[in-house]
Design an enzyme around this catalytic site. Structure first.
Site, PDB file in Angstrom:
ATOM      1  N   ARG A 144      38.954  75.269 -23.348  1.00  0.00           N
ATOM      2  CA  ARG A 144      39.474  75.890 -24.561  1.00  0.00           C
ATOM      3  C   ARG A 144      38.296  76.291 -25.435  1.00  0.00           C
ATOM      4  O   ARG A 144      37.323  75.553 -25.574  1.00  0.00           O
ATOM      5  CB  ARG A 144      40.387  74.926 -25.323  1.00  0.00           C
ATOM      6  CG  ARG A 144      41.715  74.639 -24.632  1.00  0.00           C
ATOM      7  CD  ARG A 144      42.635  75.844 -24.658  1.00  0.00           C
ATOM      8  NE  ARG A 144      43.939  75.539 -24.126  1.00  0.00           N
ATOM      9  CZ  ARG A 144      44.320  75.820 -22.878  1.00  0.00           C
ATOM     10  NH1 ARG A 144      43.467  76.372 -22.030  1.00  0.00           N
ATOM     11  NH2 ARG A 144      45.550  75.537 -22.479  1.00  0.00           N
ATOM     12  N   GLU A 161      42.063  85.050 -28.675  1.00  0.00           N
ATOM     13  CA  GLU A 161      42.502  85.834 -27.518  1.00  0.00           C
ATOM     14  C   GLU A 161      43.721  86.692 -27.887  1.00  0.00           C
ATOM     15  O   GLU A 161      44.607  86.229 -28.601  1.00  0.00           O
ATOM     16  CB  GLU A 161      42.857  84.886 -26.365  1.00  0.00           C
ATOM     17  CG  GLU A 161      41.656  84.107 -25.859  1.00  0.00           C
ATOM     18  CD  GLU A 161      41.999  83.127 -24.750  1.00  0.00           C
ATOM     19  OE1 GLU A 161      43.176  83.093 -24.305  1.00  0.00           O
ATOM     20  OE2 GLU A 161      41.107  82.385 -24.319  1.00  0.00           O
ATOM     21  N   HIS A 188      40.364  84.747 -19.613  1.00  0.00           N
ATOM     22  CA  HIS A 188      41.221  83.560 -19.464  1.00  0.00           C
ATOM     23  C   HIS A 188      42.050  83.630 -18.180  1.00  0.00           C
ATOM     24  O   HIS A 188      43.282  83.540 -18.192  1.00  0.00           O
ATOM     25  CB  HIS A 188      42.146  83.411 -20.681  1.00  0.00           C
ATOM     26  CG  HIS A 188      42.605  81.986 -20.883  1.00  0.00           C
ATOM     27  ND1 HIS A 188      42.919  81.458 -22.112  1.00  0.00           N
ATOM     28  CD2 HIS A 188      42.802  80.970 -19.996  1.00  0.00           C
ATOM     29  CE1 HIS A 188      43.306  80.193 -21.983  1.00  0.00           C
ATOM     30  NE2 HIS A 188      43.245  79.884 -20.696  1.00  0.00           N
TER      31      HIS A 188
END
Length: 312
Positions: free
Chosen positions: A230, A259, A277
């Site tokens: 993260r 994001e 991601h």
């Protein structure tokens, strides 16, 4: 009577029929507007929610979903799920611990190799008709540090140790007696002892900015950072400054603070490798993730213990 699942995730669509074939009714709501509309229209019908860490489920949403009984989070992280609100209602929360560990570990090693061997720039220059044979560091034998030694951290350690002869060290809250790796009592001491630091710990308040300017300085001018966990675990401003000033050699990141936005400071640097991601995304990982969700749902509604419970 079939149970209704509100699906907030957008990455496992191909395998959602596994739930439908088991008799679950799905309400798909993979965007903020669809999510709000679905909760407003179907609040009294929803028995379960399928979400992921960054999407979470708020206290307000939990209060609105009056018949909600279980929240299933895909992936290991659950940082935006309001666990206190769920616990107050007696709602069970599960996560996807281990389901995508192999895919995440594969991607971590891919990022590590791409970063140290400068693969993206070599590829781009070759496509331009250039022939820039830049000498890049070897990966084999480098000292690897892993921040967080859960399922993903263990999978990374196995690949690094057995595949690349890398001495592996790690930091977690307590040492693991079942792991043949060297434990350090803090991220700072770990960073000081390794060449490459891989972040593999869950997000949330307890891990906020574990990797700060001091840790980056301990990693040093020849050190590298890889983050497949993260973004919140790393102080992004401190990281961008350390990269720009040459206080660390490079960073490979699959996760970002806002994001799908990515910091312009990170994008402008030549010593970064950036991916959107995707570490945990593969057909195999998606299948295994939905299969775990199904097993948790089946166990829960049969009155049996769930497989991967999350506690506040």
């Amino acid at each position: 009577m079939s149970k209704t699942v509100l699906v907030l995730v957008e990455t496992v669509d191909d395998y959602l029929p596994l739930l439908e074939r088991a008799g679950y009714r799905l309400i798909r709501a993979p965007s903020p507007q669809l999510r709000a509309d679905a909760i407003a229209r179907h609040a009294g019908e929803i028995d379960a929610v399928l979400t992921r860490g960054p999407l979470g489920l708020t206290a307000g949403e939990i209060a609105t979903l009056v018949n909600l009984r279980i929240i299933c989070v895909i992936g290991a992280g659950y940082e935006q799920v309001d666990l206190a609100a769920a616990a107050a209602r007696g709602i069970t929360v599960t996560n996807g611990a281990g389901a995508n560990a192999a895919a995440v570990a594969d991607h971590a090693l891919a990022l590590l190799l791409a970063l140290l061997r400068d693969i993206p720039r070599a590829d781009a220059s070759t496509r331009r008709g250039e022939w820039q044979r830049v000498i890049s560091p070897s990966v084999s034998g480098k000292r690897l540090g892993i921040l967080g030694l859960g399922a993903v951290g263990l999978a990374i350690a196995k690949r690094a140790s057995l595949g690349f002869d890398m001495p592996v060290s790690y930091h977690s809250r307590t040492p693991r007696n079942d792991a043949p790796y060297t434990w350090y009592d803090s991220p700072l001491h770990l960073a000081d002892a390794v060449d490459i630091l891989v972040v593999a710990t869950p997000g949330g308040a307890g891990t906020q900015h574990l990797v700060d300017a001091q840790v980056l300085d301990a990693l040093g001018a020849e050190g590298y950072l890889v983050n497949i966990a993260r973004a919140s675990v790393v102080d992004t401003q401190a990281l961008a400054a350390a990269l720009a000033q040459g206080r660390i050699a490079g960073a490979a990141l699959d996760v970002f603070d806002d994001e799908p936005g990515v910091s312009d400071a990170l994008k402008a640097l030549g010593n970064t490798v950036l991916t959107p991601h995707v570490a945990g995304q593969s057909p195999e990982a998606a299948r295994d993730t939905v299969s775990l969700v199904l097993r948790n749902l089946q166990a829960f509604f049969a009155g049996e213990p769930v497989l991967t419970p999350v506690h506040e």
